[in-house]
Design a protein around this motif. Structure first.
Motif, PDB file in Angstrom:
ATOM      1  N   ILE A  82     -28.999 -19.042  39.708  1.00 46.03           N
ATOM      2  CA  ILE A  82     -30.243 -18.464  39.195  1.00 46.03           C
ATOM      3  C   ILE A  82     -31.118 -19.602  38.684  1.00 46.03           C
ATOM      4  O   ILE A  82     -30.748 -20.769  38.783  1.00 46.03           O
ATOM      5  CB  ILE A  82     -29.957 -17.449  38.054  1.00 46.03           C
ATOM      6  CG1 ILE A  82     -29.086 -18.104  36.967  1.00 46.03           C
ATOM      7  CG2 ILE A  82     -29.288 -16.200  38.592  1.00 46.03           C
ATOM      8  CD1 ILE A  82     -28.780 -17.189  35.793  1.00 46.03           C
ATOM      9  N   ALA A  83     -32.294 -19.263  38.155  1.00 50.75           N
ATOM     10  CA  ALA A  83     -33.192 -20.286  37.630  1.00 50.75           C
ATOM     11  C   ALA A  83     -32.440 -21.176  36.636  1.00 50.75           C
ATOM     12  O   ALA A  83     -31.705 -20.660  35.780  1.00 50.75           O
ATOM     13  CB  ALA A  83     -34.395 -19.635  36.956  1.00 50.75           C
ATOM     14  N   PRO A  84     -32.611 -22.507  36.731  1.00 46.82           N
ATOM     15  CA  PRO A  84     -31.827 -23.420  35.892  1.00 46.82           C
ATOM     16  C   PRO A  84     -31.905 -23.138  34.402  1.00 46.82           C
ATOM     17  O   PRO A  84     -30.889 -23.207  33.707  1.00 46.82           O
ATOM     18  CB  PRO A  84     -32.415 -24.789  36.236  1.00 46.82           C
ATOM     19  CG  PRO A  84     -32.928 -24.638  37.623  1.00 46.82           C
ATOM     20  CD  PRO A  84     -33.456 -23.237  37.703  1.00 46.82           C
ATOM     21  N   HIS A  85     -33.095 -22.821  33.879  1.00 48.23           N
ATOM     22  CA  HIS A  85     -33.198 -22.616  32.430  1.00 48.23           C
ATOM     23  C   HIS A  85     -32.444 -21.359  31.997  1.00 48.23           C
ATOM     24  O   HIS A  85     -31.888 -21.311  30.895  1.00 48.23           O
ATOM     25  CB  HIS A  85     -34.666 -22.553  31.993  1.00 48.23           C
ATOM     26  CG  HIS A  85     -35.385 -21.302  32.387  1.00 48.23           C
ATOM     27  ND1 HIS A  85     -35.640 -20.971  33.697  1.00 48.23           N
ATOM     28  CD2 HIS A  85     -35.922 -20.294  31.640  1.00 48.23           C
ATOM     29  CE1 HIS A  85     -36.291 -19.818  33.742  1.00 48.23           C
ATOM     30  NE2 HIS A  85     -36.478 -19.394  32.516  1.00 48.23           N
ATOM     31  N   ILE A  86     -32.395 -20.350  32.864  1.00 44.29           N
ATOM     32  CA  ILE A  86     -31.643 -19.141  32.543  1.00 44.29           C
ATOM     33  C   ILE A  86     -30.148 -19.418  32.628  1.00 44.29           C
ATOM     34  O   ILE A  86     -29.368 -19.002  31.760  1.00 44.29           O
ATOM     35  CB  ILE A  86     -32.038 -17.985  33.483  1.00 44.29           C
ATOM     36  CG1 ILE A  86     -33.521 -17.649  33.316  1.00 44.29           C
ATOM     37  CG2 ILE A  86     -31.180 -16.749  33.221  1.00 44.29           C
ATOM     38  CD1 ILE A  86     -34.026 -16.598  34.285  1.00 44.29           C
ATOM     39  N   ALA A  87     -29.734 -20.145  33.668  1.00 40.67           N
ATOM     40  CA  ALA A  87     -28.327 -20.504  33.814  1.00 40.67           C
ATOM     41  C   ALA A  87     -27.848 -21.333  32.629  1.00 40.67           C
ATOM     42  O   ALA A  87     -26.743 -21.136  32.111  1.00 40.67           O
ATOM     43  CB  ALA A  87     -28.123 -21.274  35.116  1.00 40.67           C
ATOM     44  N   ALA A  88     -28.683 -22.269  32.172  1.00 39.72           N
ATOM     45  CA  ALA A  88     -28.313 -23.106  31.027  1.00 39.72           C
ATOM     46  C   ALA A  88     -28.206 -22.279  29.757  1.00 39.72           C
ATOM     47  O   ALA A  88     -27.273 -22.455  28.959  1.00 39.72           O
ATOM     48  CB  ALA A  88     -29.345 -24.222  30.852  1.00 39.72           C
TER      49      ALA A  88
END
Length: 230
Positions: A82-88
């Protein structure tokens, strides 16, 4: 320090950034240049005995002529696709462009002739509530290579992305037309429109091919505008 470094961006996700990045590396390899690659953040990684690994980052690592550890190529590996900021956020991490830039500068110290930094998704992919991935090439002051996924809507996506790149104070070093949709209507007309509206050189026109290996893609790439500094 890497002599020529380029940030590879895309008009969207799944437009062929990694395929083109590997092709660029291979084209440079074939000219006798030493090459390295860096993918600062990758989502959609898989658990392996060696830890999280991303197939795109592995391809860049394998195509580079200079051997780097996986962690040097892809320091931030996230499992959810998923979008990197959401995954992080889901694993309690916070992405930061300044930290990414510091890691990237470390790799840029390698004595390579040619370096590719591959982004994720489109130009304005968020890293956190105030930064996007576009802040990374801004901090590094690297020229940009734009991969255009040739499909319906690509003209607007391309022009908006180029507008943002220029607004961010960066140079568009060149662009690549990658035929993402084999059945795209009026392909030639769309390509000619983009060629007439973009001042940066067209580095490659990649057809819809089954063999997307670095060697296959490199056949279509003209590195000269990048190496001559145009």
């Amino acid at each position: 320090m890497a002599k020529r470094t380029f940030f590879v961006a895309g008009t969207d996700t799944d437009v062929g950034k990694t395929v083109v990045s590997a092709g660029l590396l291979e084209a440079a390899n074939q000219r006798g240049l030493s090459t390295i690659a860096h993918k600062p953040v990758a989502a959609g990684c898989e658990q392996t005995p060696d830890g999280l690994r991303n197939s795109d980052a592995l391809l860049l690592q394998q195509t580079s002529s200079i051997t780097l550890s996986y962690e040097q190529v892809n320091p931030i590996a996230l499992e959810p696709a998923i979008a990197p900021h959401i995954a992080a956020t889901q694993i309690g991490r916070r992405l930061d462009a300044d930290r990414m830039a510091a890691l990237c500068r470390g790799v840029m110290m390698q004595p390579a002739d040619f370096m590719i930094i591959e982004g994720a998704g489109g130009w304005r992919v968020p890293l956190n509530s105030r930064q996007t991935l576009a802040d990374l090439p801004k901090l590094l002051r690297t020229p940009v290579i734009l991969v255009v996924g040739m499909k319906l809507g690509c003209i607007s996506h391309t022009l908006l992305t180029v507008e943002a790149i220029v607004k961010d104070g960066l140079r568009l070093a060149g662009w690549v037309a990658n035929r993402a949709d084999a059945d795209m209507s009026c392909y030639d007309e769309n390509l000619e429109t983009l060629k007439s509206m973009l001042s940066a050189p067209l580095l490659a026109e990649i057809p819809h091919i089954e063999d997307c290996s670095a060697v296959s893609v490199a056949k279509y790439i003209d590195l000269e505008p990048l190496l001559s500094g145009q």
